[in-house]
Each structure stands twice: as structure tokens, then as C-alpha cells.
Design a protein around this motif. Structure first.
Motif, mmCIF file in Angstrom:
data_model
loop_
_atom_site.group_PDB
_atom_site.id
_atom_site.type_symbol
_atom_site.label_atom_id
_atom_site.label_comp_id
_atom_site.label_asym_id
_atom_site.label_seq_id
_atom_site.Cartn_x
_atom_site.Cartn_y
_atom_site.Cartn_z
ATOM 1 N N ASN A 38 0.750 -1.471 -0.151
ATOM 2 C CA ASN A 38 -0.108 -0.062 -0.233
ATOM 3 C C ASN A 38 0.816 1.452 -0.079
ATOM 4 O OD1 ASN A 38 -2.333 -1.384 0.562
ATOM 5 N ND2 ASN A 38 -2.478 -1.672 2.659
ATOM 6 N N THR A 42 1.337 3.525 -3.240
ATOM 7 C CA THR A 42 0.951 5.347 -2.746
ATOM 8 C C THR A 42 2.040 6.322 -3.097
ATOM 9 O OG1 THR A 42 -0.929 4.899 -1.499
ATOM 10 C CG2 THR A 42 0.274 6.981 -1.115
ATOM 11 N N ARG A 45 1.694 6.242 -7.352
ATOM 12 C CA ARG A 45 0.586 6.559 -7.674
ATOM 13 C C ARG A 45 0.813 8.647 -7.747
ATOM 14 N NH1 ARG A 45 -4.614 5.841 -4.320
ATOM 15 N NH2 ARG A 45 -3.241 7.072 -2.833
ATOM 16 N N THR A 126 -4.075 23.894 7.862
ATOM 17 C CA THR A 126 -4.758 24.097 8.893
ATOM 18 C C THR A 126 -5.775 23.352 8.405
ATOM 19 O OG1 THR A 126 -4.368 26.176 9.220
ATOM 20 C CG2 THR A 126 -6.631 26.153 9.977
ATOM 21 N N PRO A 127 -6.805 22.711 8.451
ATOM 22 C CA PRO A 127 -8.126 22.102 7.150
ATOM 23 C C PRO A 127 -8.774 23.393 6.628
ATOM 24 C CG PRO A 127 -8.141 21.124 9.091
ATOM 25 C CD PRO A 127 -7.105 21.792 9.622
ATOM 26 N N GLY A 128 -9.430 23.481 5.745
ATOM 27 C CA GLY A 128 -9.616 24.468 4.850
ATOM 28 C C GLY A 128 -9.580 25.654 4.978
ATOM 29 N N LEU A 129 -7.881 25.339 5.269
ATOM 30 C CA LEU A 129 -6.928 26.548 4.677
ATOM 31 C C LEU A 129 -5.936 26.369 3.974
ATOM 32 C CD1 LEU A 129 -7.843 29.107 7.595
ATOM 33 C CD2 LEU A 129 -9.046 29.038 5.553
ATOM 34 N N PRO B 92 -6.271 1.771 3.121
ATOM 35 C CA PRO B 92 -5.092 2.933 3.727
ATOM 36 C C PRO B 92 -5.175 4.557 3.327
ATOM 37 C CG PRO B 92 -4.721 1.134 1.325
ATOM 38 C CD PRO B 92 -5.618 0.549 1.995
ATOM 39 N N ASP B 93 -6.088 4.551 2.692
ATOM 40 C CA ASP B 93 -6.752 6.424 2.250
ATOM 41 C C ASP B 93 -7.191 6.507 3.520
ATOM 42 O OD1 ASP B 93 -5.206 5.940 -0.120
ATOM 43 O OD2 ASP B 93 -7.078 5.762 -1.928
ATOM 44 N N ARG B 96 -4.823 6.837 6.235
ATOM 45 C CA ARG B 96 -3.677 8.249 6.350
ATOM 46 C C ARG B 96 -4.878 9.388 7.104
ATOM 47 N NH1 ARG B 96 -1.924 6.632 2.921
ATOM 48 N NH2 ARG B 96 -2.777 7.308 0.614
ATOM 49 N N ILE B 171 -16.093 28.608 6.079
ATOM 50 C CA ILE B 171 -14.551 27.931 6.918
ATOM 51 C C ILE B 171 -14.475 27.720 8.419
ATOM 52 C CG2 ILE B 171 -12.216 28.869 7.522
ATOM 53 C CD1 ILE B 171 -12.732 30.723 4.571
ATOM 54 N N VAL B 174 -15.217 23.549 9.478
ATOM 55 C CA VAL B 174 -13.701 22.272 9.343
ATOM 56 C C VAL B 174 -12.894 23.028 10.343
ATOM 57 C CG1 VAL B 174 -13.899 22.148 6.806
ATOM 58 C CG2 VAL B 174 -12.820 24.240 7.531
ATOM 59 N N THR B 175 -13.679 23.997 10.805
ATOM 60 C CA THR B 175 -12.359 23.804 12.220
ATOM 61 C C THR B 175 -13.091 23.430 13.404
ATOM 62 O OG1 THR B 175 -12.330 26.292 11.876
ATOM 63 C CG2 THR B 175 -10.715 25.973 11.405
#
Lengths: 201, 201
Positions: A38, A42, A45, A126-129, B92-93, B96, B171, B174-175
Motif C-alpha cells: 500500500n 501510494t 501514484r 490547517t484543514p479548510g485553509l 490505507p487512504d 492516512r 470556513i 472545518v475548524t
């Protein structure tokens, strides 16, 4: 047997720990080849995606990766795909992000005139940013972009720039610092690839 | 001894781990911005709570009192590592994307709480059922939070776009702070309904 005695407590704790660890070792050992495969798929890919080769499914990825040659120059590992012209070269990188390392792959043409693509493998922005560097629209900006004056400029604020000839990409709104870090990563990686290929930027 | 139906009602509603016992809050804030990640993570919690409850109940007469809690932790850690190994090998995805949060299931107070409060003094099958329903009570609240966060933060439900293309993502959704506010609202709604039920009963 007195189940509250010290010898029983020590014996029980030792035995139960041994038993559970034995089971875990067995589970780890039996799945290790699959986990390793895996990980490799990855990685392949990501390299193929940066080189502009779209794939789906582990078998297709491994098949397509046979066309890619791994070369080492000046201590730098590059992945070369023959395109009938100058060739396309991909390099894996780890750069500094805002919250942690950004890992990815950057691909360029052999004469360093254009980038071929970008793939982000791992990041903790930062997620979303800043985390939006993994989104398609951001990475697509690096698809066949002309490299101007040896660098790629990350322009803030983003203007919806679609010109592939100006060496410029849009920064992410609300993630100026991550965008700046990406600019630094591009500059450093282009310099490293140039030195490995012996090409003037 | 409670009947299976009573146990289910308690764990899903009147004694819900999240909005009545206020347990498992850390993961409720951290892993609820995408429904698919939340679903896999909470399924992991259901599995670990159920299996650790079953194991603790089966072994309760053998465990010395002095090392009771450390043995419970060992049992919980064993099942969490099993979940981690299975995700790394077969999904695996998602493994992660969840990153360190799978390992952190060990620290989820709900699991230890049910092992100590229920499995330690109840028969195995009932303990297994208590674990399943406790995990589902946790899952229900987290999936509700994840639904709102993904819908307003990305405009999608389980990755499928459902809002019009002109929708501007929020935004804040998502935080982690958004989960904090949503959790507060859910606790408020849940307690209000329960108070009304209590008043009419």
C-alpha cells in the motif's frame, strides 16, 4: 488459589501481556506485506500523478510505473519519464509548512522550461485553509506552467489566474503563510532539480 | 439487571455517553469535519467498546483487583491496535486521513468507563451489547455533528456535492471550534427534550 496474592498478580499480568502481544505480533506480521505494498503504491501514484499520468487501481499504477526510470544525480533522486522530447523529471520533496512538514512530488520538463505537475503526499496545514494545497484546483495550477526567472510566484490575493505563461499561481485565500511556504518549497526544489540535471534556471 | 432494551435506550438516549456523561469530547471536536472519517472512526469505537467489554466480562473473575484497570487498558489498547492494523492494511487512504486519532481511541473515556462500570459486574453477552449500544450512542452524536460540518464546510454529504455550485463554504465549520458550538447545541436540545419528557412522565 488466592487471586489477590502478589505472585498470582505478577504471574497473571505477565501472562496476559505476553498473550496479547503475541496476537498483535501475529496480526502485524501477517498484514506487513500488504501494508508495505500500500505504501509503495501510494508513493508510485503520487509520482505518476505529478508526471501527468493518471491511474486508478494498484495494478494499473504498478504497470504504469514500469515506464518510470529512477536516476540519481549529485546525490538527488529523480524519476524520469520519457516524453519523446526533453523528458519529464519528478522529485520527491519535504518542505517546511506552517504547522509541520509538507511532503510531495514536483515534476518539471527536462529543460526546466515548464512544470509538469504537483502532488501533495502528506501535510498538517490547517484543514479548510492551508490544507487546501491538496485540492485539485491548487495542484492543477502547476500543470504545464511556464517557469519564469527560475521560480514560480505564488501571488496573493488570488485573482483566478489561468494564464499558464506568466509563471504565477494563485495563493489560497485565508492561508497566506502556507502559500508563502509553498513558494519557498518550489524555489528550493527547482534549484535542486536544476543542479541535478545541470541545467541553468 | 437491566434488559437489553433498557440498556439500548440508556446508551442511545437517557444516558448517552456524549450528551449526558460528557465523555469522548476530544474526538467529537477533532474528527468530525468529514462524515466518512467520522463513520470509520466511530465504527472503530463501537468495535473496541464491544470487544473490550466482552473480554473484560469474560475475564473478570481472573483479574486481580490491584491491576484491574491496567489490565482493562491493555485489553482496550489491544483492540485499538487491531483496528489500526486492519485500516492500514485494507483501507490505507482512510488510515492516512485519520492519522493519530485511531491510536487515540485508547484514551476515549467511554470505553474505559463501560468496562469499569458495566462489564466488570455483568455477564459477557449483556456486556457486549452494552459496548455496542454505547458506541452507537457516541456514533449517533458524532455523525450528526459531522453531517452539519461537512454540509456547511464543504457543501457535501459523504463526499457527494449536494449544495449549489455558488455555495460559499463556511470556513469555521472545518475548524474544531464549530464542533464545540455544535456539541453545545446538541447537548442543549437533548437535555431540553429529556426535561420535557420528564415533566410529562
Amino acid at each position: 488459589m488466592n487471586k489477590q496474592s502478589l505472585p498470582y498478580t505478577i504471574g497473571f499480568t505477565f501472562f496476559i501481556s505476553f498473550l496479547f502481544v503475541l496476537f498483535l505480533s501475529f496480526a502485524h506480521h501477517t498484514t506487513a506485506p500488504r501494508v508495505e505494498r500500500n505504501r509503495e503504491v501510494t508513493r508510485q501514484r503520487s509520482i505518476l500523478s505529478a508526471l501527468g499520468v493518471e491511474t486508478s487501481g494498484p495494478d494499473q499504477i504498478q504497470e504504469a510505473f514500469r515506464e518510470v526510470k529512477e536516476i540519481e544525480r549529485e546525490g538527488i533522486t529523480l524519476f524520469r519519464l520519457d516524453d519523446g522530447e526533453t523528458g519529464v523529471y519528478a522529485k520527491e520533496f519535504i518542505g517546511s509548512g506552517v504547522w509541520g512538514p509538507i511532503e510531495g512530488v514536483l515534476a518539471v520538463t527536462g529543460d526546466l522550461a515548464r512544470t509538469r505537475g504537483l502532488e501533495i503526499v502528506d501535510q498538517t496545514e490547517t484543514p479548510g485553509l492551508g490544507g487546501r494545497i491538496t485540492e485539485g484546483w491548487f495542484k492543477e495550477q502547476l500543470r504545464d506552467l511556464r517557469i519564469v526567472e527560475g521560480t514560480i510566484r505564488v501571488a496573493a490575493p488570488g485573482e483566478g489566474d489561468t494564464d499558464k505563461e506568466n509563471g504565477k499561481i494563485d495563493a489560497i485565500t485565508g492561508a497566506t503563510r502556507t502559500s508563502e511556504r509553498m513558494g519557498v518549497i518550489f524555489k528550493n526544489e527547482l534549484e535542486r532539480i536544476a543542479s541535478a540535471l545541470g541545467v541553468e534556471l | 439487571m437491566s434488559s437489553p432494551k433498557e440498556i439500548m435506550r440508556e446508551n442511545l438516549w437517557t444516558n448517552n455517553p456524549i450528551f449526558m456523561q460528557i465523555l469522548g469530547i476530544c474526538s467529537a471536536l477533532a474528527v468530525t469535519n468529514l462524515m466518512i472519517n467520522t463513520l470509520i472512526m466511530t465504527l472503530g469505537v463501537v468495535f473496541v467498546t464491544a470487544m473490550s467489554n466482552l473480554t473484560v466480562s469474560l475475564m473478570k473473575s481472573l483479574i486481580p483487583r490491584k491491576v484491574r484497570m491496567i489490565v482493562q487498558t491493555l485489553i482496550i489498547a489491544f483492540y485499538v491496535i487491531i483496528v489500526d492494523i486492519l485500516l492500514r492494511a485494507y483501507l490505507p487512504d482512510i488510515s492516512r486521513a485519520l492519522g493519530p486519532y485511531v491510536g487515540l481511541i485508547i484514551t476515549n473515556c467511554i470505553i474505559m468507563g463501560r468496562a469499569e462500570a458495566f462489564a466488570q459486574s455483568n455477564p459477557p453477552v449483556l456486556s457486549l451489547w452494552d459496548g455496542v449500544t454505547s458506541g452507537m450512542g457516541y456514533m449517533g452524536v458524532l455523525m450528526t455533528i459531522a453531517f452539519v460540518r461537512e454540509l456547511l464546510g464543504f457543501g457535501t454529504v459523504l463526499g457527494f456535492p449536494v449544495l449549489p455550485s455558488g455555495f460559499e463554504p463556511w470556513i469555521i465549520m472545518v475548524t474544531p471550534p464549530s464542533a464545540f458550538f455544535l456539541l453545545g447545541i446538541i447537548i442543549w436540545i437533548g437535555k431540553t427534550i429529556m426535561n420535557k419528557e420528564g415533566a410529562t412522565a
